[in-house]
Scaffold this active site. Structure first.
Site, PDB file in Angstrom:
ATOM      1  N   ASP A  11       0.822  -1.219   0.000  1.00  0.00           N
ATOM      2  CA  ASP A  11       0.000   0.000   0.000  1.00  0.00           C
ATOM      3  C   ASP A  11       0.858   1.273   0.000  1.00  0.00           C
ATOM      4  O   ASP A  11       0.682   2.151   0.861  1.00  0.00           O
ATOM      5  CB  ASP A  11      -0.909   0.017   1.253  1.00  0.00           C
ATOM      6  CG  ASP A  11      -1.740  -1.239   1.405  1.00  0.00           C
ATOM      7  OD1 ASP A  11      -2.115  -1.826   0.377  1.00  0.00           O
ATOM      8  OD2 ASP A  11      -2.013  -1.634   2.546  1.00  0.00           O
ATOM      9  N   GLU A  69     -11.164   0.211  -3.592  1.00  0.00           N
ATOM     10  CA  GLU A  69     -10.562   0.646  -2.332  1.00  0.00           C
ATOM     11  C   GLU A  69      -9.337   1.483  -2.690  1.00  0.00           C
ATOM     12  O   GLU A  69      -9.114   1.820  -3.850  1.00  0.00           O
ATOM     13  CB  GLU A  69     -10.200  -0.567  -1.465  1.00  0.00           C
ATOM     14  CG  GLU A  69      -9.321  -1.570  -2.166  1.00  0.00           C
ATOM     15  CD  GLU A  69      -9.049  -2.824  -1.346  1.00  0.00           C
ATOM     16  OE1 GLU A  69      -9.445  -2.891  -0.174  1.00  0.00           O
ATOM     17  OE2 GLU A  69      -8.422  -3.745  -1.887  1.00  0.00           O
TER      18      GLU A  69
HETATM   19  O1  FUB Z   1      -3.250  -3.747   3.024  1.00  0.00           O
HETATM   20  C1  FUB Z   1      -4.545  -4.039   3.421  1.00  0.00           C
HETATM   21  C2  FUB Z   1      -5.504  -3.716   2.333  1.00  0.00           C
HETATM   22  O2  FUB Z   1      -5.176  -4.443   1.152  1.00  0.00           O
HETATM   23  C3  FUB Z   1      -5.476  -2.292   1.879  1.00  0.00           C
HETATM   24  O3  FUB Z   1      -6.097  -1.420   2.756  1.00  0.00           O
HETATM   25  C4  FUB Z   1      -6.104  -2.445   0.555  1.00  0.00           C
HETATM   26  O4  FUB Z   1      -6.040  -1.316  -0.260  1.00  0.00           O
HETATM   27  C5  FUB Z   1      -5.383  -3.653   0.024  1.00  0.00           C
HETATM   28  O5  FUB Z   1      -4.142  -3.319  -0.519  1.00  0.00           O
END
Ligand code: FUB
Length: 314
Positions: A30, A202
């Site tokens: 991330d 997301e």
């Molecule tokens: O790293 C945990 C989660 O996985 C993140 O918040 C998302 O964007 C995905 O990468």
């Protein structure tokens, strides 16, 4: 000759980018990259192998490190900047310090991060502040009121107004107050970004270039598929958005997530993203890579094909 110069600049930029993945002594995911003081600072999540008692096949993060580089090849690890135990409102055993962001306003650095609250379910988004990009960061006593979800991103516009973007039920966005720790208006207001396609989204990352706002995000384009990186553009910071398509297609090896940021450093734009390069059998332990970004004259982004060891479906 006029055509050759951009190509030569791109070639120089490509050769100066480190071998991927860029950090090999720990897992990093991330990635939010920011330029502070003429250096690139990298704020990733810190994937770890889950300790006993934690779900073994899921994300597991207990703290954040920050890294910096002035050449994108050599990275300094400044160590831990925030632990789950340091979050007054957070569950000290939540292992849910997911995707963070950090932004400078005035002489302060604001770290935005998701965490599981001590009470209740789901995720809240907290803020920690520091006088330097590498910390030490001190956490606010409460999370941002009216915001539930993960993956915060902050844009400060040229007029000084700041916006918070996050993933709640879909991608959300709201103006931040001057104090950077509260959103403007009613917490219950509708904050969902308009104009985006169906498909789980997301990890919003918003930036501005040549008068265009870019909302970039991981996007699952096919039912049962995995994440691509995609984007939309707008002339206003909170949309409505005009969907433009894919920046990077799905990881070929099935690594389910991708998550990214785009940053301009010394005249060249870069994509920071993740792939499970160092743990091919476990896609919840990921590693950060970098590629160069090319914008077309109309501002749209050319599709990016990762360099080894990551490969994509197309
Ligand atoms: O790293 C945990 C989660 O996985 C993140 O918040 C998302 O964007 C995905 O990468």
């Amino acid at each position: 000759m006029r055509r050759l110069i951009p190509l030569l600049l791109l070639a120089v930029a490509l050769t100066s980018v480190a071998q991927n993945p860029i950090i090999c002594d720990q897992f990093t995911a991330d990635p939010t990259a920011r330029v502070f003081n003429n250096k690139v600072y990298l704020y990733p999540s810190h994937d770890i192998i889950p300790p006993e008692g934690q779900r073994q096949d899921w994300f597991c993060m207990a703290d954040y490190h920050v890294f910096s580089s002035d050449n994108l090849s050599d990275w300094t690890d400044h160590g831990v900047i925030l632990r789950q135990e340091d979050v007054p409102w957070g569950n000290p055993e939540g292992y849910a310090m997911w995707a963070p962001d950090c932004i400078q306003k005035g002489d302060k650095y604001y770290l935005y991060f998701p965490d599981r609250p001590r009470e209740g379910r789901g995720f809240a988004i907290g803020v920690a502040t520091a006088e330097r990009p590498e910390g030490p960061f001190t956490c606010e006593s409460e999370p941002i009121q009216g915001v539930t979800g993960i993956d915060p991103c902050v844009l400060i516009d040229e007029d000084g107004i700041a916006y918070l973007y996050w993933s709640g039920a879909g991608l959300q966005g709201a103006r931040l107050k001057d104090n950077m720790t509260e959103i403007e208006g009613e917490p219950t207001a509708e904050h969902t970004m308009q104009g985006l396609p169906e498909g789980f989204k997301e990890g919003p990352f918003v930036f501005k270039r040549n008068g265009w706002y870019y909302l970039t995000f991981p996007w699952v384009r096919h039912e049962g598929g995995t994440e691509t990186l995609a984007y939309a553009m707008s002339r206003t910071p909170l949309g409505p958005w005009d969907f433009k398509g894919i920046i990077m297609s799905e990881h070929a090896n099935g690594c389910w997530t991708n998550h990214h940021s785009l940053v301009e450093f010394r005249g060249q734009w870069y994509l920071f993203y993740h792939h499970n390069s160092l743990s091919p059998n476990d896609d919840k332990r990921r590693s950060v890579s970098i590629e160069t970004v090319v914008f077309r004259p109309d501002g749209t982004i050319q599709q990016i094909y990762p360099t080894s060891p990551a490969t994509t479906q197309d």
